[in-house]
Design a protein around this motif. Structure first.
Motif: not given
Length: 147
Positions: A41, A48-49, A44-45, A52
């Motif tokens: 997680s 893809y920050a 991923w954050r 997002t």
């Protein structure tokens, strides 16, 4: 008999040791799965920050545009409604006036017909009365002549 009891005791002891070993292994696997999910997680954050953030911006902009479009549609609807209502009121008044005028015209025509018919009836009645008087006079004359 004794042997069965001993076998049962050994099996219970072995199963307890095996089950406690399995329980320890299972707890470790669960801890690693949780740790792996947290790391995944986090990665991923981090990965893809930017996407997002830009998606959030797009989503907020889209929501704002939708709200603005809704407000504009409501205002347009009110204006359209007012325009249509004014046009309908105007048409309704004109139709009502036309209906009243038509009703008055029908009454006038009915009176005129009635007058013409009454004039014709009066003329006919007068003619009948004259003929009746003339017939009465003629009958008198014929009776005098025959006497």
């Amino acid at each position: 008999r004794m042997r069965k009891k001993v076998d049962k005791l050994l099996r219970g002891w072995l199963n307890r040791n095996l089950s406690s070993a399995f329980g320890g292994w299972h707890a470790t696997v669960v801890r690693f799965k949780v740790h792996r999910a947290r790391v995944r997680s986090f990665v991923w954050r981090m990965r893809y920050a930017d996407a997002t953030r830009s998606f959030r911006g797009w989503r907020d902009t889209t929501a704002l545009l939708l709200r603005q479009r809704s407000v504009v549609a409501n205002i347009h609807g009110m204006w359209t409604h007012k325009t249509l209502a004014a046009a309908f009121r105007s048409w309704s008044q004109t139709a009502r006036q036309s209906k009243d005028k038509l009703a008055r015209a029908k009454k006038i025509v009915a009176r005129m017909r009635s007058m013409k018919q009454s004039i014709a009836f009066v003329a006919w009645r007068d003619a009948v009365e004259r003929l009746a008087k003339d017939r009465a006079a003629a009958n008198k004359i014929v009776r005098r002549m025959m006497m």
